[in-house]
Design an enzyme around this catalytic site. Sequence first.
Site, PDB file in Angstrom:
ATOM      1  N   GLY A 288     -14.435   1.517 -41.894  1.00 61.28           N
ATOM      2  CA  GLY A 288     -13.529   1.245 -40.782  1.00 61.28           C
ATOM      3  C   GLY A 288     -12.095   1.017 -41.201  1.00 61.28           C
TER       4      GLY A 288
ATOM      5  N   TYR B  89     -33.072   1.226 -40.187  1.00 69.00           N
ATOM      6  CA  TYR B  89     -31.667   1.597 -40.010  1.00 69.00           C
ATOM      7  C   TYR B  89     -31.550   2.962 -39.339  1.00 69.00           C
ATOM      8  CZ  TYR B  89     -27.004   3.262 -41.296  1.00 69.00           C
ATOM      9  OH  TYR B  89     -25.738   3.795 -41.262  1.00 69.00           O
TER      10      TYR B  89
ATOM     11  N   GLY C  52     -14.215  -3.166 -41.952  1.00 67.64           N
ATOM     12  CA  GLY C  52     -15.235  -2.866 -42.953  1.00 67.64           C
ATOM     13  C   GLY C  52     -14.805  -1.788 -43.919  1.00 67.64           C
ATOM     14  N   PHE C  53     -15.733  -1.396 -44.777  1.00 63.57           N
ATOM     15  CA  PHE C  53     -15.440  -0.390 -45.807  1.00 63.57           C
ATOM     16  C   PHE C  53     -14.906   0.894 -45.195  1.00 63.57           C
ATOM     17  CE2 PHE C  53     -17.907   3.148 -48.059  1.00 63.57           C
ATOM     18  CZ  PHE C  53     -16.814   3.553 -48.815  1.00 63.57           C
TER      19      PHE C  53
ATOM     20  N   ASP D 215     -17.453  -9.970 -31.688  1.00 64.57           N
ATOM     21  CA  ASP D 215     -18.714  -9.251 -31.818  1.00 64.57           C
ATOM     22  C   ASP D 215     -18.829  -8.238 -30.687  1.00 64.57           C
ATOM     23  OD1 ASP D 215     -21.503  -8.576 -31.936  1.00 64.57           O
ATOM     24  OD2 ASP D 215     -21.901 -10.494 -32.922  1.00 64.57           O
ATOM     25  N   VAL D 216     -19.239  -6.999 -31.011  1.00 60.34           N
ATOM     26  CA  VAL D 216     -19.411  -6.003 -29.947  1.00 60.34           C
ATOM     27  C   VAL D 216     -20.530  -6.387 -28.991  1.00 60.34           C
ATOM     28  CG1 VAL D 216     -18.424  -4.017 -31.151  1.00 60.34           C
ATOM     29  CG2 VAL D 216     -20.849  -4.571 -31.457  1.00 60.34           C
TER      30      VAL D 216
ATOM     31  N   LYS E 171     -29.724   4.066 -35.731  1.00 59.34           N
ATOM     32  CA  LYS E 171     -28.649   5.065 -35.612  1.00 59.34           C
ATOM     33  C   LYS E 171     -29.041   6.164 -34.617  1.00 59.34           C
ATOM     34  CE  LYS E 171     -25.314   4.735 -37.435  1.00 59.34           C
ATOM     35  NZ  LYS E 171     -24.125   3.917 -37.050  1.00 59.34           N
TER      36      LYS E 171
ATOM     37  N   SER F   1     -25.087   8.935 -38.684  1.00 59.26           N
ATOM     38  CA  SER F   1     -25.508   9.048 -40.080  1.00 59.26           C
ATOM     39  C   SER F   1     -26.531  10.159 -40.253  1.00 59.26           C
ATOM     40  CB  SER F   1     -26.131   7.724 -40.538  1.00 59.26           C
ATOM     41  OG  SER F   1     -26.728   7.848 -41.807  1.00 59.26           O
TER      42      SER F   1
ATOM     43  N   ALA G 155     -18.689  -0.092 -36.020  1.00 56.36           N
ATOM     44  CA  ALA G 155     -19.413  -1.344 -36.249  1.00 56.36           C
ATOM     45  C   ALA G 155     -20.921  -1.110 -36.307  1.00 56.36           C
ATOM     46  CB  ALA G 155     -19.080  -2.339 -35.144  1.00 56.36           C
TER      47      ALA G 155
END
Length: 344
Positions: free
Chosen positions: A13, A176, A10-11, A52-53, A180, A116, A73
């Site tokens: 990662g 979200y 990902g971005f 997939d985790v 987190k 986050s 992830a």
Amino acid sequence: MRILVTGGAGFIGTHVADTLRGGGHDVAVLDVLHPAAHVPAAAVPEGALRADVRDAAAVTAGLQGVDVVVHQAAMVGMGIDVADMPEYVSCNDLGTAVLLAGMARAGVRRLVLASSMVVYGEGEYRCEVHGSVQPAPRRTEDLDAGRFEPPCPSCGTALTSGEVDEDAPVRPRSVYAATKAAQEHLAAAWAEACDGSVTALRYHNVYGPGMPRDTPYSGVAAIFRSALAAGRPPRVFEDGGQRRDFVHVSDVAAANLLAVDSSARAGFHAYNIASGVSITVGAMARALAAAMDGPEPVVTGEYRAGDVRHVVASAARARRDLGFVAGVDPVEGMRTFATAPLRG
């Protein structure tokens, strides 16, 4: 050390995996290439495991010979609406639980968790009369009337915002954010049960090359940049005065390397990963428009349910314990981001 980076395609990662390799580590990547973060035709990076985790067998295979897991992830951003809730909880919380259970079975006792700043909800506020206060959730009628600043919950007077540190209560105010916070709680419970070490890096607003383009899951910097690239003015919500800390992805990757290379401490430890520079969303949009020679931003007065007003970080603990100091000033970072490649 051998390190498994979940979400390593990902971005964030991708930058983390590259930086860890540059630090001399042997890096394995596990990524499902979720459509919220990847275009449909995205290719699996060479040597990466597309999995997939939430798949216990794939996690077990990925953990073979691993010393540290760097867990990036996750589904990110505000999403579209509450219909996204099951997927957020499944990807972020069930996925984390499956990963932690696999780590327990495999005897892997070190985790670096991508958390986050959203776990805080609102940031730090002070009232002249009542001192440090946590404002109540903002009311729809106030937001509709353009009253965006949260008042003191005791006397209703204006508040002064300050820097939030890691001792602030966790008060998530979006789906979200709730996922987190749950990731942190799961990781802390795992550390207690398994004598594990968790370093939770609470990223503030991350931007930089490789961000996804304008999607409901993109960061605001990418959304603004996509608008400017199309010749449209960035649409700034509220009055543009909401304050954030924008931290470059290269600094986030460096923080992950520092966390991996630091001495493992048992238990759960959280750190703000931020530039240390406060900037309003409106000022960021203007800086990006100027760098791209694009139209001036339009302040719309719109708002999103679950958004908070001000979240600005103290990064003192990360500097003290990890040696982390951001190297990219947000103004210069936005200038270079104006021409940086995006994904998708």
